[in-house]
Scaffold this motif. Sequence first.
Motif, short mmCIF file in Angstrom:
data_model
loop_
_atom_site.label_atom_id
_atom_site.label_comp_id
_atom_site.label_asym_id
_atom_site.label_seq_id
_atom_site.Cartn_x
_atom_site.Cartn_y
_atom_site.Cartn_z
N ILE A 88 -31.93 14.20 38.43
CA ILE A 88 -30.97 14.99 39.19
C ILE A 88 -30.09 15.78 38.22
CG2 ILE A 88 -29.02 14.88 40.79
CD1 ILE A 88 -30.43 12.45 42.06
N LEU A 89 -30.02 17.10 38.42
CA LEU A 89 -29.27 17.99 37.54
C LEU A 89 -27.92 18.37 38.13
CD1 LEU A 89 -32.23 20.41 36.76
CD2 LEU A 89 -31.49 18.44 35.41
N CYS A 90 -27.87 18.61 39.44
CA CYS A 90 -26.65 19.06 40.10
C CYS A 90 -26.47 18.34 41.42
CB CYS A 90 -26.70 20.56 40.41
SG CYS A 90 -26.82 21.61 38.97
N VAL A 91 -25.22 18.07 41.77
CA VAL A 91 -24.86 17.59 43.11
C VAL A 91 -24.06 18.71 43.73
CG1 VAL A 91 -23.58 15.89 44.44
CG2 VAL A 91 -24.81 15.18 42.38
N GLY A 92 -24.59 19.29 44.81
CA GLY A 92 -23.97 20.49 45.37
C GLY A 92 -24.12 21.60 44.35
N SER A 93 -23.02 22.24 43.99
CA SER A 93 -23.08 23.32 43.01
C SER A 93 -22.57 22.88 41.64
CB SER A 93 -22.25 24.51 43.51
OG SER A 93 -20.91 24.11 43.66
N LYS A 94 -22.29 21.58 41.47
CA LYS A 94 -21.72 21.08 40.22
C LYS A 94 -22.75 20.27 39.43
CE LYS A 94 -17.29 21.86 41.49
NZ LYS A 94 -16.27 22.55 40.88
N ALA A 95 -22.82 20.52 38.13
CA ALA A 95 -23.73 19.78 37.25
C ALA A 95 -23.23 18.35 37.08
CB ALA A 95 -23.83 20.46 35.90
N VAL A 96 -24.16 17.41 36.99
CA VAL A 96 -23.79 16.01 36.75
C VAL A 96 -23.64 15.78 35.26
CG1 VAL A 96 -24.86 15.11 38.86
CG2 VAL A 96 -26.20 15.24 36.78
N ARG A 97 -22.75 14.88 34.88
CA ARG A 97 -22.53 14.56 33.47
C ARG A 97 -23.46 13.46 33.00
NH1 ARG A 97 -15.95 14.37 33.16
NH2 ARG A 97 -15.63 16.56 33.65
N GLU A 98 -23.78 12.56 33.92
CA GLU A 98 -24.63 11.42 33.58
C GLU A 98 -26.04 11.68 34.10
OE1 GLU A 98 -22.78 7.75 34.91
OE2 GLU A 98 -20.88 8.81 34.92
N LYS A 99 -27.00 10.94 33.57
CA LYS A 99 -28.38 11.11 34.01
C LYS A 99 -28.63 10.23 35.24
CE LYS A 99 -33.10 10.88 32.38
NZ LYS A 99 -33.99 10.62 31.25
N PHE A 100 -29.16 10.85 36.29
CA PHE A 100 -29.52 10.12 37.50
C PHE A 100 -30.99 10.39 37.78
CE2 PHE A 100 -24.99 10.89 38.12
CZ PHE A 100 -24.55 9.62 38.42
N ALA A 101 -31.74 9.34 38.02
CA ALA A 101 -33.15 9.46 38.34
C ALA A 101 -33.32 9.36 39.85
CB ALA A 101 -33.95 8.37 37.65
N GLY A 102 -34.35 10.00 40.35
CA GLY A 102 -34.65 9.95 41.77
C GLY A 102 -36.14 9.94 42.01
N VAL A 103 -36.50 9.68 43.24
CA VAL A 103 -37.91 9.65 43.63
C VAL A 103 -38.06 10.43 44.93
CG1 VAL A 103 -39.78 8.13 44.41
CG2 VAL A 103 -38.31 7.40 42.55
N ILE A 104 -39.05 11.29 44.96
CA ILE A 104 -39.41 11.97 46.21
C ILE A 104 -40.68 11.28 46.70
CG2 ILE A 104 -40.09 14.12 47.31
CD1 ILE A 104 -38.57 15.58 45.05
N ARG A 105 -40.56 10.57 47.81
CA ARG A 105 -41.70 9.83 48.35
C ARG A 105 -42.54 10.74 49.23
NH1 ARG A 105 -38.94 5.12 51.47
NH2 ARG A 105 -38.05 6.98 52.41
N GLN A 106 -43.79 10.39 49.38
CA GLN A 106 -44.73 11.15 50.21
C GLN A 106 -44.19 11.34 51.62
OE1 GLN A 106 -48.48 9.16 50.77
NE2 GLN A 106 -49.52 11.01 51.45
N GLN A 107 -43.62 10.30 52.20
CA GLN A 107 -43.13 10.37 53.57
C GLN A 107 -41.86 11.19 53.72
OE1 GLN A 107 -43.62 7.49 51.84
NE2 GLN A 107 -42.06 5.98 52.33
N ASP A 108 -41.22 11.56 52.59
CA ASP A 108 -40.00 12.34 52.65
C ASP A 108 -40.21 13.84 52.43
OD1 ASP A 108 -38.49 10.05 53.11
OD2 ASP A 108 -38.21 9.70 50.96
N VAL A 109 -41.45 14.26 52.17
CA VAL A 109 -41.73 15.66 51.89
C VAL A 109 -41.62 16.51 53.14
CG1 VAL A 109 -43.46 17.31 51.04
CG2 VAL A 109 -43.10 15.14 49.85
N ARG A 110 -42.13 16.02 54.25
CA ARG A 110 -42.01 16.74 55.52
C ARG A 110 -41.98 15.74 56.67
NH1 ARG A 110 -47.75 19.73 55.11
NH2 ARG A 110 -49.05 17.98 55.67
N GLU A 111 -41.58 16.23 57.85
CA GLU A 111 -41.40 15.34 58.99
C GLU A 111 -42.69 15.01 59.73
OE1 GLU A 111 -38.20 16.18 61.70
OE2 GLU A 111 -37.04 17.10 60.11
N THR A 112 -43.64 15.94 59.77
CA THR A 112 -44.88 15.71 60.53
C THR A 112 -46.07 15.66 59.58
OG1 THR A 112 -45.20 18.09 60.85
CG2 THR A 112 -43.95 16.91 62.54
N GLU A 113 -47.15 15.07 60.04
CA GLU A 113 -48.40 14.93 59.29
C GLU A 113 -48.15 14.40 57.88
OE1 GLU A 113 -50.06 18.88 59.64
OE2 GLU A 113 -51.09 18.32 61.48
N ILE A 114 -47.37 13.34 57.81
CA ILE A 114 -46.98 12.75 56.53
C ILE A 114 -48.20 12.29 55.74
CG2 ILE A 114 -45.76 10.78 55.50
CD1 ILE A 114 -43.78 11.01 57.89
#
Length: 137
Positions: A88-114
């Motif tokens: 994660i680089l920015c929260v809203g329009s502000k850059a983060v100072r610390e490093k935050f990792a995240g995961v985009i899961r398959q089921q979170d990419v779109r609402e239908t035909e996951i």
Amino acid sequence: MTEMVTPGDVLGNAAELKPGKGAYVNDNTIYASLTGSRHIVSPLPDSLDQRATVEVTGHKAHGLIPEPGSLVLARVTKVMARMASVDILCVGSKAVREKFAGVIRQQDVRETEIDKVEIHQSFRPGDIVRAMVVSFF
């Protein structure tokens, strides 16, 4: 002794104290507006208002923190069969100072035909994505 406070914590009564940096008044009560240490500053001897000032000194290393519902900008670092890892680089329009990792899961990419989502066709390492934080795990 310094007391750690978070936004919304009561710092005192506006009849006895005046708000300084990191504080605000609502209904004659002074509240913290940021996370940090609570300090009482004595008034100057020649000041007309002889109330002490209460202020919150924020933690310098502490910047924005992503939380559920936050819109973030993130860089894809690794793509796997069912998810993509991001930094994660920015929260809203502000850059983060610390490093935050995240995961985009398959089921979170779109609402239908996951089940038809193919992560390798959706993301590549180095892509910048705009996403909403769904949860912490």
